[in-house]
Design an enzyme around this catalytic site. Sequence first.
Site, PDB file in Angstrom:
ATOM      1  N   LYS A 148      10.765   3.802   2.118  1.00  0.00           N
ATOM      2  CA  LYS A 148      10.587   5.250   1.981  1.00  0.00           C
ATOM      3  C   LYS A 148      11.141   5.749   0.644  1.00  0.00           C
ATOM      4  O   LYS A 148      12.151   5.255   0.161  1.00  0.00           O
ATOM      5  CB  LYS A 148      11.331   5.976   3.122  1.00  0.00           C
ATOM      6  CG  LYS A 148      10.892   5.580   4.514  1.00  0.00           C
ATOM      7  CD  LYS A 148       9.488   6.000   4.827  1.00  0.00           C
ATOM      8  CE  LYS A 148       9.357   7.411   5.303  1.00  0.00           C
ATOM      9  NZ  LYS A 148       9.634   7.632   6.697  1.00  0.00           N
ATOM     10  N   CYS A 203      26.997  34.310  23.507  1.00  0.00           N
ATOM     11  CA  CYS A 203      25.647  33.869  23.158  1.00  0.00           C
ATOM     12  C   CYS A 203      24.913  34.998  22.426  1.00  0.00           C
ATOM     13  O   CYS A 203      24.863  36.129  22.931  1.00  0.00           O
ATOM     14  CB  CYS A 203      24.896  33.493  24.436  1.00  0.00           C
ATOM     15  SG  CYS A 203      23.132  33.262  24.183  1.00  0.00           S
ATOM     16  N   LYS A 245       2.218   4.696   1.447  1.00  0.00           N
ATOM     17  CA  LYS A 245       2.293   5.195   2.828  1.00  0.00           C
ATOM     18  C   LYS A 245       1.878   6.668   2.815  1.00  0.00           C
ATOM     19  O   LYS A 245       2.606   7.526   2.306  1.00  0.00           O
ATOM     20  CB  LYS A 245       3.712   5.031   3.373  1.00  0.00           C
ATOM     21  CG  LYS A 245       3.793   5.372   4.835  1.00  0.00           C
ATOM     22  CD  LYS A 245       5.133   4.965   5.421  1.00  0.00           C
ATOM     23  CE  LYS A 245       5.156   5.182   6.918  1.00  0.00           C
ATOM     24  NZ  LYS A 245       4.827   6.537   7.324  1.00  0.00           N
ATOM     25  N   GLU A 264       0.845  -1.210   0.000  1.00  0.00           N
ATOM     26  CA  GLU A 264       0.000   0.000   0.000  1.00  0.00           C
ATOM     27  C   GLU A 264       0.869   1.245   0.000  1.00  0.00           C
ATOM     28  O   GLU A 264       1.978   1.216   0.558  1.00  0.00           O
ATOM     29  CB  GLU A 264      -0.809   0.062   1.302  1.00  0.00           C
ATOM     30  CG  GLU A 264      -2.027  -0.775   1.353  1.00  0.00           C
ATOM     31  CD  GLU A 264      -2.664  -0.653   2.725  1.00  0.00           C
ATOM     32  OE1 GLU A 264      -3.421   0.291   2.962  1.00  0.00           O
ATOM     33  OE2 GLU A 264      -2.354  -1.508   3.571  1.00  0.00           O
ATOM     34  N   ASP A 282       1.172  10.393   3.884  1.00  0.00           N
ATOM     35  CA  ASP A 282       1.827  11.341   4.786  1.00  0.00           C
ATOM     36  C   ASP A 282       0.739  12.088   5.556  1.00  0.00           C
ATOM     37  O   ASP A 282       0.395  13.221   5.243  1.00  0.00           O
ATOM     38  CB  ASP A 282       2.678  12.304   3.944  1.00  0.00           C
ATOM     39  CG  ASP A 282       3.737  12.984   4.780  1.00  0.00           C
ATOM     40  OD1 ASP A 282       3.863  12.632   5.963  1.00  0.00           O
ATOM     41  OD2 ASP A 282       4.418  13.872   4.248  1.00  0.00           O
ATOM     42  N   CYS A 328      25.449  27.828  25.475  1.00  0.00           N
ATOM     43  CA  CYS A 328      25.512  29.114  26.160  1.00  0.00           C
ATOM     44  C   CYS A 328      25.631  28.816  27.651  1.00  0.00           C
ATOM     45  O   CYS A 328      24.929  27.940  28.172  1.00  0.00           O
ATOM     46  CB  CYS A 328      24.236  29.901  25.877  1.00  0.00           C
ATOM     47  SG  CYS A 328      23.911  31.174  27.092  1.00  0.00           S
ATOM     48  N   CYS A 378      22.079  36.329  25.071  1.00  0.00           N
ATOM     49  CA  CYS A 378      22.320  37.007  26.347  1.00  0.00           C
ATOM     50  C   CYS A 378      23.757  37.508  26.503  1.00  0.00           C
ATOM     51  O   CYS A 378      24.077  38.181  27.480  1.00  0.00           O
ATOM     52  CB  CYS A 378      21.983  36.072  27.512  1.00  0.00           C
ATOM     53  SG  CYS A 378      23.133  34.707  27.673  1.00  0.00           S
ATOM     54  N   CYS A 386      19.648  33.682  30.438  1.00  0.00           N
ATOM     55  CA  CYS A 386      19.598  33.781  28.965  1.00  0.00           C
ATOM     56  C   CYS A 386      18.138  33.763  28.508  1.00  0.00           C
ATOM     57  O   CYS A 386      17.418  32.792  28.735  1.00  0.00           O
ATOM     58  CB  CYS A 386      20.366  32.612  28.360  1.00  0.00           C
ATOM     59  SG  CYS A 386      20.217  32.549  26.575  1.00  0.00           S
ATOM     60  N   TYR A 445      -5.869   1.191   7.256  1.00  0.00           N
ATOM     61  CA  TYR A 445      -4.842   0.256   6.805  1.00  0.00           C
ATOM     62  C   TYR A 445      -4.631  -0.970   7.699  1.00  0.00           C
ATOM     63  O   TYR A 445      -3.846  -1.844   7.363  1.00  0.00           O
ATOM     64  CB  TYR A 445      -3.514   0.956   6.547  1.00  0.00           C
ATOM     65  CG  TYR A 445      -2.899   1.679   7.739  1.00  0.00           C
ATOM     66  CD1 TYR A 445      -2.539   1.016   8.895  1.00  0.00           C
ATOM     67  CD2 TYR A 445      -2.645   3.043   7.662  1.00  0.00           C
ATOM     68  CE1 TYR A 445      -1.963   1.676   9.957  1.00  0.00           C
ATOM     69  CE2 TYR A 445      -2.068   3.723   8.719  1.00  0.00           C
ATOM     70  CZ  TYR A 445      -1.725   3.028   9.865  1.00  0.00           C
ATOM     71  OH  TYR A 445      -1.157   3.697  10.911  1.00  0.00           O
TER      72      TYR A 445
HETATM   73  O1  I6G Z   1       2.312   4.230   9.614  1.00  0.00           O
HETATM   74  C1  I6G Z   1       1.731   3.309   8.843  1.00  0.00           C
HETATM   75  C2  I6G Z   1       1.348   3.630   7.573  1.00  0.00           C
HETATM   76  C3  I6G Z   1       0.761   2.676   6.764  1.00  0.00           C
HETATM   77  C4  I6G Z   1       1.519   2.022   9.356  1.00  0.00           C
HETATM   78  C5  I6G Z   1       0.923   1.048   8.538  1.00  0.00           C
HETATM   79  C6  I6G Z   1       0.546   1.401   7.227  1.00  0.00           C
HETATM   80  O2  I6G Z   1      -0.023   0.454   6.491  1.00  0.00           O
HETATM   81  C7  I6G Z   1      -0.346   0.769   5.161  1.00  0.00           C
HETATM   82  N1  I6G Z   1       0.726  -0.191   9.028  1.00  0.00           N
HETATM   83  C8  I6G Z   1       1.107  -0.482  10.265  1.00  0.00           C
HETATM   84  C9  I6G Z   1       0.903  -1.872  10.768  1.00  0.00           C
HETATM   85  C10 I6G Z   1       1.684   0.472  11.069  1.00  0.00           C
HETATM   86  N2  I6G Z   1       1.897   1.708  10.624  1.00  0.00           N
HETATM   87  C11 I6G Z   1       2.113   0.158  12.452  1.00  0.00           C
END
Ligand code: I6G
Length: 673
Positions: free
Chosen positions: A318, A410, A119, A117, A121, A428, A413, A434, A229
């Site tokens: 990542k 510093c 990830k 899947e 943000d 410092c 201060c 400070c 998820y």
């Molecule tokens: O932080 C996460 C993002 C996506 C996840 C995750 C995830 O699955 C698509 N799955 C788990 C089991 C955990 N964090 C702990």
Amino acid sequence: MLEVAASIVAEVSKLRDEINHHNYLYHSLDSPELTDVEFDKLFRRLKSLEAEYPSAVTPDSPTQRVGAKPLEGFEQIRHELPMLSLDNAFNSNDLQDFDRRVIARLQDESQIEYACEPKIDGIAVSLLYEDGILVRGATRGDGTTGEDITHNVRTIESVPLKLMGTDYPGRLEVRGEIYIARSTFKSLNQQAEAEGEKPFANPRNAAAGSVRQLDARLTAKRKLTMFCYSVGLVERGELPLKHGEILQQLKLWGLRINPKLAIVQGAQACIDYYNRMQLDRDDLDYEIDGVVFKVNSIAQQTRLGILTRTPRWAIAHKFPAEEGVTELLDVEFQVGRTGAVTPVARLKPVKVGGVTISNATLHNMDEVGRLGVRIGDIVLLQRAGDVIPKIVGVEKKSENGKKILLPRKCPSCGSDVVQSQDEVIARCSGGLICQAQRQENIRHFASRLAMDIEGLGDKLVLQLVEAGLIKTAADLYDLSLTELVELERMAPKSANNLLAALEKSKDTTLPRFIYSLGIQEVGESTARSLAMHFGELEALLAADELSLQRVPDVGPIVAKKIARFFAQKSNQDVIEKMRRLGLHWPAIEVSAAADVLAGKIYVLTGTLNQMNRNDAKAKLQSLGAKVAGSVSKNTDCVVAGDAAGSKLVKAQELGILVMDEQALVDFLAEHNL
Ligand code: I6G
């Protein structure tokens, strides 16, 4: 009369089902069947019936998403099962290593099935459904304790207030990521700018700010959404035996899952998925910072288990940090709460991954030397997710670049800046005289995980310090309404709110209080260990370095820093003043606990489900036990979690006491742990 009521009830129920169904088609499946006008008509009809017959209103009605009254604060929620984090892979080798580890541990598999899947943000949250009704939404927090955000989660249209169907478990915890779509983010920022407000830096910040609103009406305007998820707690019901099938089941119950979910065989197919996602990334209406791979079979997941806080059966691959090139205009030195003097790069603004960057960290003078960077150089910048951008190299040297020098005084201060032999960070020496340290200290004291003083943001702290109203955090509790209203832009209502928030924060806990003092190296977890070990502040204040070292996680260096902090008269005075002005917390019962297991040797093995292994270890140590890594004839007890292997066998052979996880939990509970 009765008959009319029955027909109304039937109509209300039919309308709700229809609205929920069309909501699901629109928000979760992205395939609406009604026009907005048709949908609004159904919604208005339901609203008017509910207005006419208020007794027909139920909390799971689609009209009841937004509460009318803001909350006063956030309640803490302890997750019944910890919310884990993921281990990271930064390249294909890391991923192949992960796959090899999985195969080696499972022994009998040569190709593993993975669920893949994107990830997201966003912000990790947990949703709890009881008998199909959404009863609680919570943030992940530190994985053990989060905040109750039910009122905000209810406003999210893709989060069903009631699950569809009937075959769901009696208690079901669903986990996932809340985020703001890129398109929504763009219009929110256009609106903010049109109204003269500060735009959000990025969708993640906007989502984080929105889930932490006390007023759900504001959250509702931000149009958050969610992808689910995984599941956490499951009681009174069964789920499929594969992760991918569990997600498909969640979808049938009305929850939104990522349409890019794929099931693949083996590591190479995972790498192919990663490459595809990297190409698709810019076309998605949400930000992703990588992809997640999970062993698909739940039986295999169970056999693989959990390593402290990360499952052995999942990994986040990542995407590389985004990079940019720009000119280093200047370097300024910032002073943090512990006096650390850090070089901060001022840059010619540049867009990196859609975000304009004009500042970056240079960490410390060793790093400046290592990079060989000078003011005027063209530098290479890296930005990864939410992390502060950093300079990672010099692209082109300037002909007359200016050397970066650590200031001797510093910048805040004027006290001497000192660089001790045993650390790379310059500090410092001004301590609490400070202003920068004071300010940072007070900011930390007021922060969410410390005293959580609502409304006391960075700007206000700066204003209070600059106006000379506060020198230490203790002075906050001396502030008066008259003093506050004299500050610029401080209306009587805000001043009263701040005083109320300060009053509320006086009722705190010992771990929070210790953390809020901002002692170097004492984070939340060490603060908790100190509180559990000593039970009361006086005992901690009186502890010498040796007794501090008996606290789990506290080694000689940290013990020295803690002892030094409490030995300082100025710190003792601040603490004394806070207590005099009413800060209080319940004592923690340590009983004779600290000695109950003195001299005993414990070994932990297998997977623990109700706590992580570090917590179990820390708790046993706080009762005086030593926790060893292997079983020998000297071992007194083996705690065997799920899928315990050779250590359990050895313990049985040697006739050593074995306890299962529940017995450990019960034993710890008897000692208030
Ligand atoms: O932080 C996460 C993002 C996506 C996840 C995750 C995830 O699955 C698509 N799955 C788990 C089991 C955990 N964090 C702990």
